[in-house]
Design a protein around this motif. Structure first.
Motif, PDB file in Angstrom:
ATOM      1  N   CYS A  31     -11.667  -0.566  12.280  1.00 48.35           N
ATOM      2  CA  CYS A  31     -10.594  -0.095  11.394  1.00 48.35           C
ATOM      3  C   CYS A  31     -10.620  -0.900  10.106  1.00 48.35           C
ATOM      4  CB  CYS A  31      -9.249  -0.248  12.101  1.00 48.35           C
ATOM      5  SG  CYS A  31      -7.818   0.286  11.155  1.00 48.35           S
ATOM      6  N   GLY A  32     -10.638  -0.240   8.961  1.00 46.10           N
ATOM      7  CA  GLY A  32     -10.563  -0.889   7.663  1.00 46.10           C
ATOM      8  C   GLY A  32      -9.274  -0.507   6.952  1.00 46.10           C
ATOM      9  N   THR A  33      -8.826  -1.328   6.012  1.00 46.78           N
ATOM     10  CA  THR A  33      -7.549  -1.100   5.348  1.00 46.78           C
ATOM     11  C   THR A  33      -7.660  -1.255   3.834  1.00 46.78           C
ATOM     12  OG1 THR A  33      -6.897  -3.434   5.527  1.00 46.78           O
ATOM     13  CG2 THR A  33      -6.297  -1.999   7.356  1.00 46.78           C
ATOM     14  N   ALA A  34      -6.703  -0.663   3.124  1.00 49.29           N
ATOM     15  CA  ALA A  34      -6.561  -0.822   1.678  1.00 49.29           C
ATOM     16  C   ALA A  34      -5.078  -0.708   1.349  1.00 49.29           C
ATOM     17  CB  ALA A  34      -7.367   0.233   0.927  1.00 49.29           C
ATOM     18  N   CYS A  35      -4.678  -1.247   0.192  1.00 53.14           N
ATOM     19  CA  CYS A  35      -3.248  -1.306  -0.144  1.00 53.14           C
ATOM     20  C   CYS A  35      -3.049  -1.144  -1.643  1.00 53.14           C
ATOM     21  CB  CYS A  35      -2.675  -2.653   0.322  1.00 53.14           C
ATOM     22  SG  CYS A  35      -0.919  -2.914  -0.029  1.00 53.14           S
ATOM     23  N   SER A  84      -1.001   5.651   7.724  1.00 52.46           N
ATOM     24  CA  SER A  84      -0.322   5.364   6.460  1.00 52.46           C
ATOM     25  C   SER A  84       0.970   4.607   6.769  1.00 52.46           C
ATOM     26  CB  SER A  84       0.007   6.650   5.697  1.00 52.46           C
ATOM     27  OG  SER A  84      -1.172   7.307   5.276  1.00 52.46           O
ATOM     28  N   PHE A  85       1.094   3.424   6.184  1.00 54.70           N
ATOM     29  CA  PHE A  85       2.264   2.563   6.381  1.00 54.70           C
ATOM     30  C   PHE A  85       2.879   2.297   5.018  1.00 54.70           C
ATOM     31  CE2 PHE A  85       3.688  -2.046   6.843  1.00 54.70           C
ATOM     32  CZ  PHE A  85       4.895  -1.742   7.452  1.00 54.70           C
ATOM     33  N   ILE A  86       4.138   2.673   4.845  1.00 50.62           N
ATOM     34  CA  ILE A  86       4.847   2.475   3.579  1.00 50.62           C
ATOM     35  C   ILE A  86       6.002   1.527   3.846  1.00 50.62           C
ATOM     36  CG2 ILE A  86       6.139   3.570   1.708  1.00 50.62           C
ATOM     37  CD1 ILE A  86       3.912   5.732   3.870  1.00 50.62           C
ATOM     38  N   THR A  87       6.044   0.419   3.107  1.00 51.39           N
ATOM     39  CA  THR A  87       7.021  -0.625   3.374  1.00 51.39           C
ATOM     40  C   THR A  87       7.650  -1.135   2.086  1.00 51.39           C
ATOM     41  OG1 THR A  87       7.296  -2.870   4.289  1.00 51.39           O
ATOM     42  CG2 THR A  87       5.139  -2.337   3.387  1.00 51.39           C
ATOM     43  N   SER A  88       8.855  -1.672   2.186  1.00 48.24           N
ATOM     44  CA  SER A  88       9.520  -2.274   1.033  1.00 48.24           C
ATOM     45  C   SER A  88       8.987  -3.673   0.742  1.00 48.24           C
ATOM     46  CB  SER A  88      11.036  -2.330   1.268  1.00 48.24           C
ATOM     47  OG  SER A  88      11.321  -3.015   2.479  1.00 48.24           O
ATOM     48  N   GLU A  89       8.076  -4.175   1.573  1.00 49.79           N
ATOM     49  CA  GLU A  89       7.442  -5.477   1.344  1.00 49.79           C
ATOM     50  C   GLU A  89       6.474  -5.380   0.161  1.00 49.79           C
ATOM     51  OE1 GLU A  89       6.615  -8.832   0.852  1.00 49.79           O
ATOM     52  OE2 GLU A  89       7.592  -8.809   2.837  1.00 49.79           O
ATOM     53  N   GLU A  90       6.759  -6.137  -0.904  1.00 50.22           N
ATOM     54  CA  GLU A  90       5.934  -6.050  -2.105  1.00 50.22           C
ATOM     55  C   GLU A  90       4.774  -7.028  -2.112  1.00 50.22           C
ATOM     56  OE1 GLU A  90       7.609  -4.987  -5.984  1.00 50.22           O
ATOM     57  OE2 GLU A  90       9.549  -5.540  -5.144  1.00 50.22           O
ATOM     58  N   ASN A  91       4.854  -8.097  -1.327  1.00 48.36           N
ATOM     59  CA  ASN A  91       3.770  -9.065  -1.270  1.00 48.36           C
ATOM     60  C   ASN A  91       2.576  -8.447  -0.542  1.00 48.36           C
ATOM     61  OD1 ASN A  91       2.211 -11.296   0.239  1.00 48.36           O
ATOM     62  ND2 ASN A  91       3.362 -12.451  -1.282  1.00 48.36           N
ATOM     63  N   VAL A  92       1.452  -8.367  -1.228  1.00 49.01           N
ATOM     64  CA  VAL A  92       0.286  -7.690  -0.666  1.00 49.01           C
ATOM     65  C   VAL A  92      -0.166  -8.348   0.630  1.00 49.01           C
ATOM     66  CG1 VAL A  92      -2.147  -7.124  -1.026  1.00 49.01           C
ATOM     67  CG2 VAL A  92      -0.514  -6.803  -2.877  1.00 49.01           C
ATOM     68  N   GLY A  93      -0.227  -9.675   0.637  1.00 47.95           N
ATOM     69  CA  GLY A  93      -0.655 -10.379   1.826  1.00 47.95           C
ATOM     70  C   GLY A  93       0.244 -10.106   3.017  1.00 47.95           C
ATOM     71  N   PHE A  94       1.562 -10.111   2.769  1.00 47.78           N
ATOM     72  CA  PHE A  94       2.513  -9.851   3.852  1.00 47.78           C
ATOM     73  C   PHE A  94       2.404  -8.404   4.346  1.00 47.78           C
ATOM     74  CE2 PHE A  94       5.622 -13.356   2.278  1.00 47.78           C
ATOM     75  CZ  PHE A  94       4.791 -14.311   2.833  1.00 47.78           C
ATOM     76  N   ALA A  95       2.242  -7.462   3.403  1.00 47.20           N
ATOM     77  CA  ALA A  95       2.127  -6.057   3.791  1.00 47.20           C
ATOM     78  C   ALA A  95       0.886  -5.837   4.649  1.00 47.20           C
ATOM     79  CB  ALA A  95       2.084  -5.170   2.546  1.00 47.20           C
ATOM     80  N   PHE A  96      -0.239  -6.392   4.214  1.00 47.76           N
ATOM     81  CA  PHE A  96      -1.459  -6.302   5.009  1.00 47.76           C
ATOM     82  C   PHE A  96      -1.249  -6.918   6.389  1.00 47.76           C
ATOM     83  CE2 PHE A  96      -4.535  -5.773   1.307  1.00 47.76           C
ATOM     84  CZ  PHE A  96      -5.055  -4.580   1.782  1.00 47.76           C
ATOM     85  N   ASN A  97      -0.643  -8.100   6.411  1.00 50.19           N
ATOM     86  CA  ASN A  97      -0.452  -8.811   7.676  1.00 50.19           C
ATOM     87  C   ASN A  97       0.398  -8.001   8.646  1.00 50.19           C
ATOM     88  OD1 ASN A  97      -0.771 -11.362   9.255  1.00 50.19           O
ATOM     89  ND2 ASN A  97       1.458 -11.373   9.071  1.00 50.19           N
ATOM     90  N   ARG A 146     -10.685  10.634  -4.763  1.00 49.22           N
ATOM     91  CA  ARG A 146     -10.414   9.257  -5.188  1.00 49.22           C
ATOM     92  C   ARG A 146      -9.011   8.876  -4.724  1.00 49.22           C
ATOM     93  NH1 ARG A 146     -12.286   5.866  -9.212  1.00 49.22           N
ATOM     94  NH2 ARG A 146     -13.454   7.532 -10.279  1.00 49.22           N
ATOM     95  N   ARG A 147      -8.853   7.631  -4.268  1.00 48.78           N
ATOM     96  CA  ARG A 147      -7.533   7.130  -3.914  1.00 48.78           C
ATOM     97  C   ARG A 147      -7.095   6.110  -4.967  1.00 48.78           C
ATOM     98  NH1 ARG A 147     -11.080   4.406  -0.319  1.00 48.78           N
ATOM     99  NH2 ARG A 147     -10.978   2.145  -0.578  1.00 48.78           N
ATOM    100  N   LYS A 148      -5.843   5.681  -4.904  1.00 51.62           N
ATOM    101  CA  LYS A 148      -5.294   4.760  -5.893  1.00 51.62           C
ATOM    102  C   LYS A 148      -5.328   3.306  -5.431  1.00 51.62           C
ATOM    103  CE  LYS A 148      -2.466   8.251  -8.164  1.00 51.62           C
ATOM    104  NZ  LYS A 148      -1.107   8.685  -8.591  1.00 51.62           N
ATOM    105  N   SER A 149      -5.782   3.068  -4.230  1.00 54.83           N
ATOM    106  CA  SER A 149      -5.979   1.700  -3.758  1.00 54.83           C
ATOM    107  C   SER A 149      -7.422   1.286  -4.041  1.00 54.83           C
ATOM    108  CB  SER A 149      -5.684   1.601  -2.253  1.00 54.83           C
ATOM    109  OG  SER A 149      -6.542   2.455  -1.518  1.00 54.83           O
ATOM    110  N   GLY A 150      -7.675  -0.012  -3.982  1.00 58.03           N
ATOM    111  CA  GLY A 150      -9.022  -0.521  -4.198  1.00 58.03           C
ATOM    112  C   GLY A 150      -9.858  -0.417  -2.936  1.00 58.03           C
TER     113      GLY A 150
END
Length: 252
Positions: free
Chosen positions: A143-147, A97-110, A79-83
């Protein structure tokens, strides 16, 4: 952006022949460690695993995973902790795996989607991002993503289909009876695509290893090599992913 390496994976070093492959849970823990402990605004790493299924934080394992099939074929379940949905991975997939200080989910995904598109377009592949933050080649998903968030950071992870075992992909993830009987592997193959099918030119990467080197050269400047002590901390975090109560957790 810094590339995060394990001691045996750093630039100029080769992983010893026969070295054991880390479990998927280790890399989920490594994401958390990087997010919580490293003072780097943007970090990135890639990984591969033996046949595994990873399902989302809000999913019920029995509803999403064919546990009998996985047990019979040595496919591990995490199990992972993202949806998001359930994913099959093996050594022919490439996990990002991308780890960023950007907290806005939309911006991080983008930002992440644009990173992937940059890589693919440098390879001459006309890829696009979908409204679900998937990466598409024509109308097929590659490619699929989760955050999710950790301590003021965003973690975006994804599965790039370089190649895969289609039988395992279909059968390890529990489909409804109609999907299994009427659609089967042929339909799955029509909805997804494999990156290797587009890498036909002489200068293109021909293996997952060559692709990893190309991605790293394209996206990263500099490297941060985890110390043995830090790897031990990652292994401690990993134990939380292996607890039966976490794997079988049902979120209300």
């Amino acid at each position: 952006m810094k590339y995060i390496s394990l001691p045996d994976e750093s630039v100029g070093r080769l992983i010893p022949a026969g070295a054991p492959t880390r479990c998927l849970s280790f890399y989920l823990a490594m994401e958390e460690f990087v997010a919580r402990r490293l003072n780097e605004p943007d970090c990135f790493f890639m990984w591969q695993v033996e046949p595994s299924v990873i399902f989302g934080r809000n999913q019920v394992v029995e509803n999403e995973v064919n546990l009998d099939y996985c047990k019979a074929h040595g496919i591990k379940v995490y199990r992972r902790k993202s949806g998001g949905g359930c994913v099959y991975a093996d050594m022919d997939n490439l996990m990002w795996s991308f780890i960023t200080s950007e907290e806005n989910v939309g911006f991080a995904f983008n930002r992440f989607v644009n990173m992937v598109l940059l890589v693919l377009r440098k390879l001459g592949i006309a890829a696009t991002g979908s409204s679900h933050n998937d990466i598409m080649i024509s109308d097929r998903k590659v490619c699929g993503t989760a955050c999710y968030h950790v301590a003021g950071r965003s973690i975006v992870h994804s599965t790039m289909l370089f190649d895969t075992n289609m039988d395992h992909m279909l059968n390890a993830i529990t489909p409804g009876p109609e999907k299994l009987e009427k659609k089967g592997i042929g339909s799955v193959r029509q909805r997804i695509t494999l990156l290797k099918d587009y890498l036909k030119e002489a200068h293109h990467p021909k293996s997952v290893g060559e692709l990893k080197a190309f991605i790293r050269e394209t996206l990263c400047e500099g490297e941060y090599v985890l110390s043995a002590t830090q790897v031990a901390e990652v292994e401690q975090i990993e134990q939380t992913y292996l607890k039966e109560e976490f794997i079988n957790l049902i979120q209300q």
